[in-house]
Design a protein around this motif. Sequence first.
Motif, mmCIF file in Angstrom:
data_model
loop_
_atom_site.group_PDB
_atom_site.id
_atom_site.type_symbol
_atom_site.label_atom_id
_atom_site.label_comp_id
_atom_site.label_asym_id
_atom_site.label_seq_id
_atom_site.Cartn_x
_atom_site.Cartn_y
_atom_site.Cartn_z
ATOM 1 N N VAL A 189 0.857 -1.180 0.000
ATOM 2 C CA VAL A 189 0.000 0.000 0.000
ATOM 3 C C VAL A 189 0.896 1.233 0.000
ATOM 4 C CG1 VAL A 189 -1.767 1.281 1.257
ATOM 5 C CG2 VAL A 189 -1.816 -1.216 1.226
ATOM 6 N N LEU A 190 0.637 2.155 -0.902
ATOM 7 C CA LEU A 190 1.386 3.406 -0.947
ATOM 8 C C LEU A 190 0.512 4.528 -0.408
ATOM 9 C CD1 LEU A 190 3.817 5.147 -1.762
ATOM 10 C CD2 LEU A 190 2.775 5.366 -4.044
ATOM 11 N N ILE A 191 0.946 5.121 0.696
ATOM 12 C CA ILE A 191 0.272 6.277 1.278
ATOM 13 C C ILE A 191 1.094 7.510 0.917
ATOM 14 C CG2 ILE A 191 -0.565 7.336 3.409
ATOM 15 C CD1 ILE A 191 -0.627 4.530 4.648
ATOM 16 N N PHE A 192 0.458 8.463 0.287
ATOM 17 C CA PHE A 192 1.183 9.633 -0.209
ATOM 18 C C PHE A 192 0.305 10.865 -0.134
ATOM 19 C CE2 PHE A 192 -1.330 8.112 -3.656
ATOM 20 C CZ PHE A 192 -1.634 9.204 -4.449
ATOM 21 N N SER A 193 0.953 12.008 -0.179
ATOM 22 C CA SER A 193 0.231 13.274 -0.207
ATOM 23 C C SER A 193 0.028 13.686 -1.659
ATOM 24 C CB SER A 193 1.022 14.351 0.534
ATOM 25 O OG SER A 193 0.374 15.603 0.445
ATOM 26 N N PRO A 194 -1.215 13.922 -2.111
ATOM 27 C CA PRO A 194 -1.450 14.279 -3.512
ATOM 28 C C PRO A 194 -0.675 15.532 -3.921
ATOM 29 C CG PRO A 194 -3.515 13.765 -2.417
ATOM 30 C CD PRO A 194 -2.472 13.832 -1.353
ATOM 31 N N LEU A 195 -0.224 15.532 -5.165
ATOM 32 C CA LEU A 195 0.585 16.630 -5.674
ATOM 33 C C LEU A 195 -0.292 17.654 -6.386
ATOM 34 C CD1 LEU A 195 3.495 14.483 -7.125
ATOM 35 C CD2 LEU A 195 3.347 15.548 -4.865
ATOM 36 N N LYS A 196 0.104 18.911 -6.283
ATOM 37 C CA LYS A 196 -0.665 19.980 -6.914
ATOM 38 C C LYS A 196 -0.526 19.942 -8.428
ATOM 39 C CE LYS A 196 -1.488 24.969 -6.590
ATOM 40 N NZ LYS A 196 -1.057 26.229 -5.935
ATOM 41 N N SER A 197 0.656 19.583 -8.908
ATOM 42 C CA SER A 197 0.898 19.490 -10.345
ATOM 43 C C SER A 197 0.222 18.231 -10.891
ATOM 44 C CB SER A 197 2.401 19.448 -10.627
ATOM 45 O OG SER A 197 2.652 19.137 -11.981
ATOM 46 N N LYS A 198 -0.658 18.414 -11.886
ATOM 47 C CA LYS A 198 -1.375 17.269 -12.450
ATOM 48 C C LYS A 198 -0.433 16.317 -13.177
ATOM 49 C CE LYS A 198 -5.752 19.746 -12.991
ATOM 50 N NZ LYS A 198 -6.797 20.201 -13.948
ATOM 51 N N SER A 199 0.551 16.869 -13.877
ATOM 52 C CA SER A 199 1.474 16.019 -14.616
ATOM 53 C C SER A 199 2.336 15.186 -13.671
ATOM 54 C CB SER A 199 2.360 16.865 -15.536
ATOM 55 O OG SER A 199 3.108 17.809 -14.778
ATOM 56 N N ARG A 200 2.774 15.783 -12.574
ATOM 57 C CA ARG A 200 3.578 15.034 -11.610
ATOM 58 C C ARG A 200 2.736 13.999 -10.869
ATOM 59 N NH1 ARG A 200 6.096 19.434 -7.937
ATOM 60 N NH2 ARG A 200 6.853 17.573 -6.841
ATOM 61 N N MET A 201 1.485 14.337 -10.624
ATOM 62 C CA MET A 201 0.581 13.380 -9.986
ATOM 63 C C MET A 201 0.340 12.181 -10.907
ATOM 64 S SD MET A 201 -1.385 12.669 -7.358
ATOM 65 C CE MET A 201 -2.885 11.792 -6.934
ATOM 66 N N GLN A 202 0.125 12.453 -12.184
ATOM 67 C CA GLN A 202 -0.065 11.374 -13.147
ATOM 68 C C GLN A 202 1.198 10.521 -13.246
ATOM 69 O OE1 GLN A 202 -1.325 12.662 -17.044
ATOM 70 N NE2 GLN A 202 -0.863 10.694 -17.998
ATOM 71 N N PHE A 203 2.348 11.163 -13.235
ATOM 72 C CA PHE A 203 3.617 10.440 -13.300
ATOM 73 C C PHE A 203 3.769 9.513 -12.102
ATOM 74 C CE2 PHE A 203 8.172 10.170 -12.320
ATOM 75 C CZ PHE A 203 8.662 9.696 -13.524
ATOM 76 N N LEU A 204 3.430 9.993 -10.921
ATOM 77 C CA LEU A 204 3.527 9.166 -9.705
ATOM 78 C C LEU A 204 2.626 7.943 -9.805
ATOM 79 C CD1 LEU A 204 3.602 10.474 -6.064
ATOM 80 C CD2 LEU A 204 2.205 8.520 -6.664
ATOM 81 N N VAL A 205 1.377 8.147 -10.235
ATOM 82 C CA VAL A 205 0.431 7.028 -10.328
ATOM 83 C C VAL A 205 0.904 6.004 -11.353
ATOM 84 C CG1 VAL A 205 -1.933 6.408 -10.956
ATOM 85 C CG2 VAL A 205 -1.513 8.433 -9.560
ATOM 86 N N GLU A 206 1.369 6.474 -12.506
ATOM 87 C CA GLU A 206 1.820 5.555 -13.550
ATOM 88 C C GLU A 206 3.016 4.724 -13.094
ATOM 89 O OE1 GLU A 206 2.633 8.056 -16.848
ATOM 90 O OE2 GLU A 206 0.533 8.199 -17.500
ATOM 91 N N LYS A 207 4.012 5.386 -12.517
ATOM 92 C CA LYS A 207 5.223 4.660 -12.123
ATOM 93 C C LYS A 207 4.960 3.743 -10.932
ATOM 94 C CE LYS A 207 6.936 6.604 -15.480
ATOM 95 N NZ LYS A 207 6.929 5.819 -16.742
ATOM 96 N N ALA A 208 4.108 4.157 -10.016
ATOM 97 C CA ALA A 208 3.758 3.279 -8.901
ATOM 98 C C ALA A 208 3.048 2.029 -9.406
ATOM 99 C CB ALA A 208 2.884 4.026 -7.901
ATOM 100 N N THR A 209 2.186 2.190 -10.405
ATOM 101 C CA THR A 209 1.510 1.033 -10.997
ATOM 102 C C THR A 209 2.504 0.106 -11.674
ATOM 103 O OG1 THR A 209 -0.487 2.373 -11.359
ATOM 104 C CG2 THR A 209 -0.285 0.326 -12.619
ATOM 105 N N GLU A 210 3.431 0.667 -12.433
ATOM 106 C CA GLU A 210 4.433 -0.144 -13.113
ATOM 107 C C GLU A 210 5.321 -0.896 -12.126
ATOM 108 O OE1 GLU A 210 6.615 2.327 -15.779
ATOM 109 O OE2 GLU A 210 4.826 3.045 -16.817
ATOM 110 N N LEU A 211 5.565 -0.294 -10.951
ATOM 111 C CA LEU A 211 6.426 -0.917 -9.954
ATOM 112 C C LEU A 211 5.672 -1.911 -9.070
ATOM 113 C CD1 LEU A 211 8.592 2.173 -8.988
ATOM 114 C CD2 LEU A 211 9.374 0.106 -10.142
ATOM 115 N N GLY A 212 4.377 -2.106 -9.315
ATOM 116 C CA GLY A 212 3.652 -3.185 -8.660
ATOM 117 C C GLY A 212 2.918 -2.821 -7.392
#
Length: 335
Positions: A161-184
Amino acid sequence: PGMAGIRLCLGWSTIATMILTQLTNGVAIGARKGLQWPSDRLRTTYSSCHVLPWRLTRAAFKNFVSYASRKDKSKTPSLHRLPRLFVEKNLSIGDYINFDSIQSNYLASVMRLKQGSYCLVFDGVNGEFQARIETADKRETTAVVERESRPPPVTPIGGPVLIFSPLKSKSRMQFLVEKATELGVGSLVPAKMRRTEVTKINVEKTRRHAVEAAEQCERLTVPIIHDMQDLSDILADWPPECPLFCCIERTTNEGLADEMLAHRDPTSKLSASFGLMVGPEGGYHDEERDTLMNHPAVISVSLGENILRAETAAIAGLSVMRMCGGVGDRKDGGG
């Protein structure tokens, strides 16, 4: 034999005709110029043949040969070249699939699949299947499931489970979600902290980003996207027996790899019970640090001397967990 042989003969005839035409033109040019035969005329003939579009001739020959020996298009192509889509239904062999408008446009317009073409589909539970396109239209595409290409995962959701603080930048938030998904990662839990600048997130949009990443990286599952919660509520609901590795900057704590290996259950191959927490931009508030350090499940860890951005810390932490065997592998559906 048959039509293939006839086409091959026609191809040779076409090539021979082109060569003879060039030879004839060369001899005629030499005659008009009053050149002597055979040396001068032959030289002119060779010069005329030299401009023969040999590449085009060779390509035409190869096309005819390949057409004569072409394999049946109905045979299934290599699986790793097929488009891969997530479907919101429990799949089994023989099921019919009605793709939504976005998926239909992708298959029919972008990938240009036709009737009889193949694609891969998965539902996050029953594994991955190979489906044959029945109707291809950018507004509505249908397919039928023919066979299983990969078995279902050992667990429905493998990974921490990844607990994180949402990012204000939409592109950085999307990047975090994508890479977290790829990393399992198994679940994404946005936490509202004292220094969090975002008050709410679009769960549906965030899940779409996770789905697209799962389709691309060949995961068998899609991580669960939770709605935004207060940090205090998350900690209150967290089981004390499940380790929660909290990355805290400017500390002398042990590294994440060392702590994870020390607390990992050697009898378990999965780590869905593990948790990873990264702080907001600007770091944790002093009161939040005290709350975390007093929680029985929290293990304070370090990611190194440098101060990392929020999305970098999440990716680095998940990468360390993956190296330590704490993120589900391909057979577990986590990545």
